[in-house]
Design a protein around this motif. Structure first.
Motif, PDB file in Angstrom:
ATOM      1  N   VAL A   1      16.852-134.924  40.993  1.00 47.20           N
ATOM      2  CA  VAL A   1      18.310-134.929  40.832  1.00 47.20           C
ATOM      3  C   VAL A   1      18.724-133.653  40.112  1.00 47.20           C
ATOM      4  O   VAL A   1      17.998-133.131  39.254  1.00 47.20           O
ATOM      5  CB  VAL A   1      18.748-136.175  40.041  1.00 47.20           C
ATOM      6  N   ASP A   2      19.880-133.116  40.455  1.00 48.40           N
ATOM      7  CA  ASP A   2      20.361-131.885  39.827  1.00 48.40           C
ATOM      8  C   ASP A   2      20.440-132.044  38.312  1.00 48.40           C
ATOM      9  O   ASP A   2      20.791-133.113  37.799  1.00 48.40           O
ATOM     10  CB  ASP A   2      21.745-131.516  40.368  1.00 48.40           C
ATOM     11  N   SER A   3      20.147-130.948  37.605  1.00 49.01           N
ATOM     12  CA  SER A   3      20.147-130.973  36.146  1.00 49.01           C
ATOM     13  C   SER A   3      21.506-131.328  35.571  1.00 49.01           C
ATOM     14  O   SER A   3      21.600-131.883  34.473  1.00 49.01           O
ATOM     15  CB  SER A   3      19.687-129.615  35.595  1.00 49.01           C
ATOM     16  N   ILE A   4      22.559-131.022  36.301  1.00 49.81           N
ATOM     17  CA  ILE A   4      23.905-131.280  35.796  1.00 49.81           C
ATOM     18  C   ILE A   4      24.118-132.767  35.572  1.00 49.81           C
ATOM     19  O   ILE A   4      24.818-133.179  34.627  1.00 49.81           O
ATOM     20  CB  ILE A   4      24.969-130.716  36.777  1.00 49.81           C
ATOM     21  N   TRP A   5      23.499-133.617  36.391  1.00 53.85           N
ATOM     22  CA  TRP A   5      23.619-135.059  36.199  1.00 53.85           C
ATOM     23  C   TRP A   5      22.882-135.513  34.951  1.00 53.85           C
ATOM     24  O   TRP A   5      23.345-136.396  34.225  1.00 53.85           O
ATOM     25  CB  TRP A   5      23.074-135.796  37.426  1.00 53.85           C
ATOM     26  N   ILE A   6      21.718-134.913  34.711  1.00 49.13           N
ATOM     27  CA  ILE A   6      20.949-135.273  33.521  1.00 49.13           C
ATOM     28  C   ILE A   6      21.736-134.887  32.267  1.00 49.13           C
ATOM     29  O   ILE A   6      21.821-135.658  31.299  1.00 49.13           O
ATOM     30  CB  ILE A   6      19.576-134.594  33.542  1.00 49.13           C
ATOM     31  N   GLY A   7      22.314-133.700  32.282  1.00 53.81           N
ATOM     32  CA  GLY A   7      23.131-133.281  31.146  1.00 53.81           C
ATOM     33  C   GLY A   7      24.358-134.151  30.976  1.00 53.81           C
ATOM     34  O   GLY A   7      24.759-134.479  29.852  1.00 53.81           O
ATOM     35  N   ALA A   8      24.959-134.574  32.097  1.00 52.40           N
ATOM     36  CA  ALA A   8      26.143-135.424  32.024  1.00 52.40           C
ATOM     37  C   ALA A   8      25.812-136.786  31.413  1.00 52.40           C
ATOM     38  O   ALA A   8      26.629-137.359  30.676  1.00 52.40           O
ATOM     39  CB  ALA A   8      26.744-135.603  33.414  1.00 52.40           C
ATOM     40  N   LEU A   9      24.614-137.301  31.697  1.00 51.31           N
ATOM     41  CA  LEU A   9      24.213-138.582  31.113  1.00 51.31           C
ATOM     42  C   LEU A   9      24.179-138.504  29.589  1.00 51.31           C
ATOM     43  O   LEU A   9      24.659-139.402  28.893  1.00 51.31           O
ATOM     44  CB  LEU A   9      22.848-139.012  31.652  1.00 51.31           C
ATOM     45  N   MET A  10      23.576-137.434  29.066  1.00 52.33           N
ATOM     46  CA  MET A  10      23.505-137.290  27.614  1.00 52.33           C
ATOM     47  C   MET A  10      24.883-137.028  27.030  1.00 52.33           C
ATOM     48  O   MET A  10      25.218-137.539  25.955  1.00 52.33           O
ATOM     49  CB  MET A  10      22.537-136.168  27.246  1.00 52.33           C
ATOM     50  N   SER A  11      25.702-136.250  27.721  1.00 49.79           N
ATOM     51  CA  SER A  11      27.059-135.991  27.237  1.00 49.79           C
ATOM     52  C   SER A  11      27.864-137.281  27.175  1.00 49.79           C
ATOM     53  O   SER A  11      28.632-137.501  26.223  1.00 49.79           O
ATOM     54  CB  SER A  11      27.764-134.982  28.150  1.00 49.79           C
ATOM     55  N   CYS A  12      27.688-138.151  28.157  1.00 56.10           N
ATOM     56  CA  CYS A  12      28.413-139.428  28.152  1.00 56.10           C
ATOM     57  C   CYS A  12      27.965-140.302  26.988  1.00 56.10           C
ATOM     58  O   CYS A  12      28.781-141.036  26.406  1.00 56.10           O
ATOM     59  CB  CYS A  12      28.194-140.153  29.476  1.00 56.10           C
ATOM     60  N   TYR A  13      26.683-140.235  26.653  1.00 57.26           N
ATOM     61  CA  TYR A  13      26.195-141.015  25.514  1.00 57.26           C
ATOM     62  C   TYR A  13      26.890-140.563  24.225  1.00 57.26           C
ATOM     63  O   TYR A  13      27.373-141.397  23.444  1.00 57.26           O
ATOM     64  CB  TYR A  13      24.692-140.861  25.380  1.00 57.26           C
ATOM     65  N   TYR A  14      26.966-139.263  24.001  1.00 57.96           N
ATOM     66  CA  TYR A  14      27.605-138.765  22.781  1.00 57.96           C
ATOM     67  C   TYR A  14      29.116-138.943  22.827  1.00 57.96           C
ATOM     68  O   TYR A  14      29.755-139.106  21.787  1.00 57.96           O
ATOM     69  CB  TYR A  14      27.228-137.307  22.547  1.00 57.96           C
ATOM     70  N   LEU A  15      29.686-138.925  24.022  1.00 61.29           N
ATOM     71  CA  LEU A  15      31.105-139.257  24.131  1.00 61.29           C
ATOM     72  C   LEU A  15      31.332-140.699  23.680  1.00 61.29           C
ATOM     73  O   LEU A  15      32.312-141.007  22.986  1.00 61.29           O
ATOM     74  CB  LEU A  15      31.577-139.077  25.571  1.00 61.29           C
ATOM     75  N   GLY A  16      30.414-141.577  24.046  1.00 62.26           N
ATOM     76  CA  GLY A  16      30.500-142.957  23.584  1.00 62.26           C
ATOM     77  C   GLY A  16      30.388-143.063  22.071  1.00 62.26           C
ATOM     78  O   GLY A  16      31.088-143.878  21.445  1.00 62.26           O
ATOM     79  N   LEU A  17      29.527-142.240  21.472  1.00 68.91           N
ATOM     80  CA  LEU A  17      29.419-142.235  20.013  1.00 68.91           C
ATOM     81  C   LEU A  17      30.749-141.844  19.365  1.00 68.91           C
ATOM     82  O   LEU A  17      31.171-142.430  18.359  1.00 68.91           O
ATOM     83  CB  LEU A  17      28.319-141.273  19.562  1.00 68.91           C
TER      84      LEU A  17
END
Length: 467
Positions: A40-56
Motif C-alpha cells: 500500500v502507498d506510504s501516504i496511507w500509512i502516514g495518514a493512519l498515524m496522523s488520524c490517531y494523533y488527530l484523535g488524541l
C-alpha cells in the motif's frame, strides 16, 4: 502511602498502563507492517498515524467532559471497550477509509484513558514523591510498548492472531482499575487553552514540543514500513522498533539528571544538532544489521528525550497556577505536530523512497536547531540593550541637569508633548516586547523599572477630579 515505595500504592494503575501500552504499541506496528506487506502507498500509512494523533487532539476536549460527567473509572471502562472494538474492526474489513475512522476513534479513546491515569496519579501522589511515581509510570509505559513489539515478533506472518491479543489486552486493562481499592479522584477541572500567550512566553519549548511530535508520529507510523522496505523480516522489524523504544527508556533518567545541571535550552540545541547529522547519515548511508541498530539506538536516546526536556523547560518559566493550562497547550501542540509529521514524511517516501523518512526527520531537527539559535541570539541582543538602557538610567550627570531628560521637562520654554515623545524610547520598548521574562534560561532576565514612563505620567496634566 509508603514513603519508601510509593509506587506500590498505584499497582493497579501501573498494571492497567502496562496492558494498555502493550496493545497500543503493537497495534501501530501491526498496521504499518500489514500495509507494507500489501504494498500500500506510504501516504496511507502516514495518514493512519496522523488520524490517531488527530484523535488524541480531539479526545483532549471530549475526555474532560466525559470524566467530569461519569467519573474516572466509568470513563476509562467505556473508552477501553470502544478501543477494543475498534481494534477488532481491522479483522472484519480491509477498507482503508474505515481504518482511518477507526484510528481517529482509537486516538480519542486512548486520550481519555491517559487523562484518567495521569490525573489520578497527579491528584493522589504526594509532592515529595511525584517524581518517583511518574518515573515509574513512564518506565511502565515504555516496557508496555517494548512488550507489544515482542508479542508481535511471535507472529511473522501477522494474520488475525495479533489483533485478537491486542483486543484482549485492551479489554483486560479494565480489570485492575475497576477492582482497585483506592479512593476515586475528584472530577477534572476545565483547563482553558492559552495557546498564543504561551507561544509568546515559552516559544523555544513549544517549538521543540511540536517538532518532537512530528518526529514521534513519523517514526511510530512509518518506521515499520521503512524497515520492511529494507528487506527486514517481521522479527527484525520488531527488534528494530524495540531497540529504539528501549533507548528512549534508558535515556529518560540520566537525561533528566543532566537537564537539572545544564541549561535545558542548550540541551535542546545539542540534541537537535546531533539528530540532524545522525538522521541524515541514516538516510544517506546503506546501514544494516548491527550498525543500523546502533544508529537507531542513538536516535531513540536523542529524539525521545526532546519532549520531556522541552516540557520541563516550559514549566520552569510559568507560574504554578498556569501549569494546568500549559500542560493542555503542550499536549495539543505535540498532537498537532504528530498529525502533520506522518503526512509530510509519507508523501516524501512515496515520491522519492523509504530513506526520505529519516531525511524528513533530519530537516525537522535542523529547522529546530536554527529556530533555537535565532531565538537565543535575539534574546541576547535584546538583553544587552536592556542592560545598556538600565545602566543609562542610573548614569550620573556632569554636575547639573543639562544632560537629564528631566531638565527639558522643567524648562518652561520646551513644548510638553515633545518632551513626552523624547522620553519614550519606542525602539527600546518594542525590543522589550519581543522577549518576555523566562524566554531562555541561558541568561538571566533582570526586570527593568519603567522609569521613563513613570516620569512621563507625572508630567501629564491632571484632570479636574484629581485637583
Amino acid at each position: 502511602m509508603s514513603s519508601k515505595h510509593p509506587y506500590r500504592s498505584f499497582t493497579a494503575l501501573f498494571l492497567t498502563t502496562l496492558l494498555m501500552l502493550v496493545a497500543q504499541g503493537s497495534l501501530s506496528t501491526y498496521l504499518g507492517l500489514s500495509l507494507a506487506q500489501q504494498n500500500v502507498d506510504s501516504i496511507w500509512i502516514g495518514a493512519l498515524m496522523s488520524c490517531y494523533y488527530l484523535g488524541l487532539v480531539l479526545g483532549s476536549k471530549l475526555g474532560h467532559k466525559v470524566i467530569a460527567r461519569v467519573g474516572h473509572i466509568r470513563a476509562f471502562v467505556a473508552s477501553a471497550a470502544i478501543v477494543s472494538a475498534c481494534a477488532m474492526t481491522h479483522v472484519l474489513t480491509s477498507q482503508l477509509e474505515v481504518w482511518l475512522v477507526m484510528r481517529v476513534i482509537v486516538g480519542m479513546g486512548m486520550m481519555c484513558q491517559y487523562m484518567v491515569l495521569e490525573s489520578w496519579l497527579n491528584e493522589q501522589t504526594e509532592s515529595s514523591q511525584r517524581g518517583t511515581v511518574f518515573a515509574f509510570y513512564m518506565i511502565t509505559s515504555y516496557l508496555g510498548m517494548i512488550g507489544g513489539q515482542a508479542m508481535l515478533s511471535q507472529f511473522p506472518e501477522l494474520g488475525t492472531s495479533p489483533l485478537l491479543i491486542i483486543s484482549m489486552c485492551y479489554s483486560l486493562c479494565i480489570v485492575p482499575i475497576a477492582l482497585t481499592k483506592r479512593i476515586h479522584p475528584a472530577p477534572l477541572q476545565p483547563a482553558p487553552l492559552q495557546i498564543m500567550a504561551f507561544w509568546k512566553l515559552v516559544p523555544q519549548s513549544l517549538t521543540a514540543v511540536s517538532v518532537a511530535g512530528m518526529m514521534a508520529g513519523s517514526f511510530y507510523g512509518l518506521a515499520p514500513a521503512y524497515a520492511a522496505a529494507k528487506g527486514m523480516s517481521t522479527e527484525q522489524v520488531t527488534l528494530f522498533m524495540s531497540v529504539t523504544i528501549f533507548a528512549g527508556l534508558l535515556a529518560q533518567w540520566p537525561m533528566g539528571k543532566i537537564s537539572d545541571r545544564i541549561p535545558r535550552s542548550r540541551i535542546l540545541r545539542f540534541n537537535a544538532a546531533v539528530l540532524t547529522i545522525l538522521t541524515l547519515l541514516i538516510a544517506l548511508l546503506p546501514l544494516s544489521g548491527a550498525l543500523l541498530l546502533v544508529a537507531t539506538f542513538c536516535y531513540g536516546v536523542l529524539a525521545f528525550t526532546l519532549y520531556p526536556i522541552a516540557s520541563a523547560f516550559a514549566n520552569q518559566n510559568v507560574e504554578q497556577n498556569d501549569r494546568v493550562a500549559l500542560s493542555a497547550t503542550i499536549l495539543l501542540t505535540f498532537g498537532l505536530g504528530a498529525c502533520f509529521g506522518p503526512l509530510l514524511a509519507s508523501a516524501l517516501m512515496q515520491l522519492i523512497g523509504p530513506a526520505m523518512l529519516y531525511a524528513f526527520i533530519s530537516c525537522c531537527a535542523f529547522t529546530l536547531f536554527l529556530r533555537l539559535l535565532r531565538v537565543n541570539y535575539t534574546q541576547k541582543q535584546v538583553q544587552r540593550m536592556l542592560d545598556e538602557q538600565q545602566n543609562a538610567q542610573f548614569k550620573m550627570g556632569s554636575g547639573d541637569l543639562v544632560s537629564s531628560p528631566l531638565a527639558a521637562a522643567l524648562d518652561p520654554r520646551v513644548d510638553e508633548e515633545t518632551v513626552l515623545t523624547q522620553m519614550r524610547d519606542e525602539e527600546f520598548q518594542a525590543a522589550r516586547q519581543q522577549v518576555p521574562a523566562g524566554y531562555d534560561e541561558d541568561i538571566e532576565i533582570v526586570p527593568v523599572t519603567d522609569s521613563f514612563d513613570t516620569i512621563a505620567a507625572e508630567l501629564e496634566p491632571k484632570s479636574l477630579d484629581d485637583k
